[in-house]
Design a protein around this motif. Structure first.
Motif, PDB file in Angstrom:
ATOM      1  N   UNK A 226       0.834  -1.201   0.000  1.00  0.00           N
ATOM      2  CA  UNK A 226       0.000   0.000   0.000  1.00  0.00           C
ATOM      3  C   UNK A 226       0.871   1.254   0.000  1.00  0.00           C
ATOM      4  N   UNK A 227       1.856   1.279   0.898  1.00  0.00           N
ATOM      5  CA  UNK A 227       2.722   2.460   1.000  1.00  0.00           C
ATOM      6  C   UNK A 227       3.557   2.644  -0.265  1.00  0.00           C
ATOM      7  N   UNK A 228       4.098   1.555  -0.778  1.00  0.00           N
ATOM      8  CA  UNK A 228       4.965   1.640  -1.963  1.00  0.00           C
ATOM      9  C   UNK A 228       4.148   1.971  -3.205  1.00  0.00           C
ATOM     10  N   UNK A 229       2.918   1.436  -3.277  1.00  0.00           N
ATOM     11  CA  UNK A 229       2.040   1.762  -4.407  1.00  0.00           C
ATOM     12  C   UNK A 229       1.709   3.243  -4.450  1.00  0.00           C
ATOM     13  N   UNK A 230       1.433   3.839  -3.284  1.00  0.00           N
ATOM     14  CA  UNK A 230       1.176   5.272  -3.219  1.00  0.00           C
ATOM     15  C   UNK A 230       2.417   6.072  -3.611  1.00  0.00           C
ATOM     16  N   UNK A 231       3.574   5.591  -3.207  1.00  0.00           N
ATOM     17  CA  UNK A 231       4.830   6.250  -3.556  1.00  0.00           C
ATOM     18  C   UNK A 231       5.037   6.264  -5.070  1.00  0.00           C
ATOM     19  N   UNK A 232       4.756   5.134  -5.713  1.00  0.00           N
ATOM     20  CA  UNK A 232       4.971   5.019  -7.157  1.00  0.00           C
ATOM     21  C   UNK A 232       3.924   5.769  -7.983  1.00  0.00           C
ATOM     22  N   UNK A 233       2.815   6.151  -7.357  1.00  0.00           N
ATOM     23  CA  UNK A 233       1.780   6.925  -8.050  1.00  0.00           C
ATOM     24  C   UNK A 233       1.759   8.389  -7.608  1.00  0.00           C
ATOM     25  N   UNK A 234       2.781   8.841  -6.921  1.00  0.00           N
ATOM     26  CA  UNK A 234       2.802  10.202  -6.377  1.00  0.00           C
ATOM     27  C   UNK A 234       2.683  11.228  -7.506  1.00  0.00           C
ATOM     28  N   UNK A 235       1.602  11.998  -7.481  1.00  0.00           N
ATOM     29  CA  UNK A 235       1.276  12.906  -8.583  1.00  0.00           C
ATOM     30  C   UNK A 235       2.255  14.067  -8.704  1.00  0.00           C
TER      31      UNK A 235
END
Length: 479
Positions: free
Chosen positions: A273-282
């Motif tokens: 979850x944390x890494x997915x949000x990091x990789x999608x950081x707008x």
């Protein structure tokens, strides 16, 4: 949320994988598939047979996906997981390794189909800015299977700290959940009925001939991006043999193995979850996210494996320290060369390795997540994503074939019978360093793709063409 929404479909696939490979991971994560440590050879033979067939099945699964669709692949694949667990249950009563190996081969076929279909949906359904989000949601749901699956042996056998293997009830529960998961595939819609928020269909290619699909699969071996990612793909399953067997199965009691495994998969949920949000950081461009993601992954990998180095120093088979097996004939590794840590009786000794095992779960989620994110960044086409997923699983399972060979060699932690047990070298440190080198090569191989191939927007080859069997028609972007 409508069932025709791509996210709803990914959630359903996540639940299917929660029930099937999720329960498989729970059983595998306890070490030796729930068997006692003395039967670790059975698990290794099963893993080798499974990985061999899995690799071959995966290579051609993308073609089957594009011809037959994902629902058929998922339901058949899910049922083979149930058969596989049943073979280990049967082993407790009839000790038939033949049945285990046959079931392993059938699972290899089914798992290749299931994971190809999963990869195509997870990488091909989301829009470009949501690749990390979809991976995180899928990975979190999927790994809940590993968490809850480990509650089963933990609860059933908590009061039996001397238990060497999973109980009949634990195996039966796994099988029931797997059957339910396979049947849930009936809830999936045909890809032609799944639409993104902008109204576009997730599928660009209506259908394809077997010949054109095979050509497309083999073209991946000429794609420099896939070639660069081979070390990362190859290593992603290799380390499981070391972590699940050498670290977990050989050094802890059953209930402690289940506890370790449960938190291993729990760590994967939060890490994904944390890494997915990091990789999608707008706030960052997609090329920056690729570079920052690889950098963060590298740092955490280095820290985790340094911790693993210090723990490996405390166990491993010694040279000329083998003992006679129960049959009085074979020489096997000496159990005294390993720990026998119990979370209740040896709490002080348990804490350090427990947090190390959690760290292994975190970096595994990131390592595999970055692999999927990179592939997803290279295509928005579900059909091409299916080919990528098949190629990924093909290479990944080649690593699964060879890892047990290293583990049972003279430099591994499990030289369990005969010459290798008697002449064990390096106290298992050789196997550890092979893992470290392969992980390092995986990161290095991913660097050219992360730094050169990832663009702000994906441009597909032949973006203006839809392929209909052996025909081609102009594509106007409408359905």
């Amino acid at each position: 949320m409508k069932l025709s929404d791509p996210l709803a479909q990914v959630i359903v696939v996540g639940i299917i994988c929660f029930c099937c490979p999720g329960m498989f991971n729970a059983l595998q994560g306890t070490g030796s598939y729930g068997l006692s440590a003395k039967d670790s050879d059975v698990g290794n033979h099963a893993s080798t047979a499974l990985s061999c067939v899995f690799a071959i099945s995966s290579l051609f699964a993308g073609a089957l996906f594009n011809i037959f669709g994902h629902r058929l692949l998922l339901i058949i694949g899910g049922l083979t997981y149930c058969l596989y667990v049943g073979s280990f249950l049967a082993y407790h009563f009839i000790s038939s390794i033949v049945f285990v190996v046959i079931a392993s081969c059938l699972l290899g076929i089914g798992a290749g189909w299931l994971w190809c279909a999963q990869g195509a949906v997870m990488m091909g359904y989301p829009e470009e800015g949501d690749k990390g989000k979809y991976f995180a949601i899928f990975w979190a749901i999927f790994n809940c299977g590993g968490v809850i699956g480990n509650v089963i042996p933990l609860v059933l056998q908590w009061n039996d700290p001397s238990a060497g293997g999973a109980s009949t009830g634990a195996y039966a529960t796994y099988m029931i959940v797997m059957i339910i998961g396979a049947l849930l595939s009936l809830l999936l819609l045909p890809t032609s009925k799944v639409f993104r928020r902008d109204g576009s269909n997730v599928v660009r290619v209506r259908y394809s001939s077997p010949t054109s699909e095979l050509i497309s699969v083999f073209k991946l071996f000429l794609d420099w991006r896939m070639l660069c990612l081979i070390p990362m793909f190859f290593t992603s399953n290799w380390v499981y043999t070391y972590q699940f067997n050498a670290v977990n199965a050989f050094n802890f009691t059953l209930r402690t193995r289940a506890m370790n495994s449960m938190f291993y998969w729990l760590a994967q949920i939060f890490a994904s979850i944390a890494y997915g949000q990091f990789l999608d950081k707008r706030e960052w461009s997609r090329p920056k996210r690729a570079r920052y993601g690889l950098t963060l992954l590298t740092v955490l990998l280095a820290g985790t494996w340094v911790g693993g180095f210090f723990f490996q120093h405390t166990f491993g088979p010694r040279n000329n320290n083998a003992v006679l097996a129960e049959n009085g004939i074979d020489m096997i590794k000496n159990p005294k060369d390993f720990h026998d840590i119990d979370l209740v009786n040896n709490t002080k000794d348990f804490i350090g390795p427990f947090f190390l095992y959690i760290a292994y779960g975190v970096v595994d989620a990131m390592y595999q997540g970055f692999s999927y994110w990179l592939m997803g960044a290279l295509t928005n086409d579900t059909n091409q994503a299916a080919r990528f997923a098949g190629f990924y699983k093909f290479v990944q399972n080649l690593g699964g074939v060879l890892a047990p060979v290293v583990q049972t060699s003279i430099i591994g932690n499990g030289p369990s019978v005969g010459y290798n047990a008697i002449h064990a070298q390096t106290r298992g440190m050789g196997e550890f360093f092979v893992c470290v080198v392969l992980v390092g090569l995986g990161v290095l191989g991913a660097a050219p793709v992360a730094f050169r191939a990832v663009q702000e927007h994906t441009i597909e080859e032949g973006d203006d063409i839809i392929e209909l069997g052996d025909k081609q028609e102009l594509y106007d972007g409408k359905n």
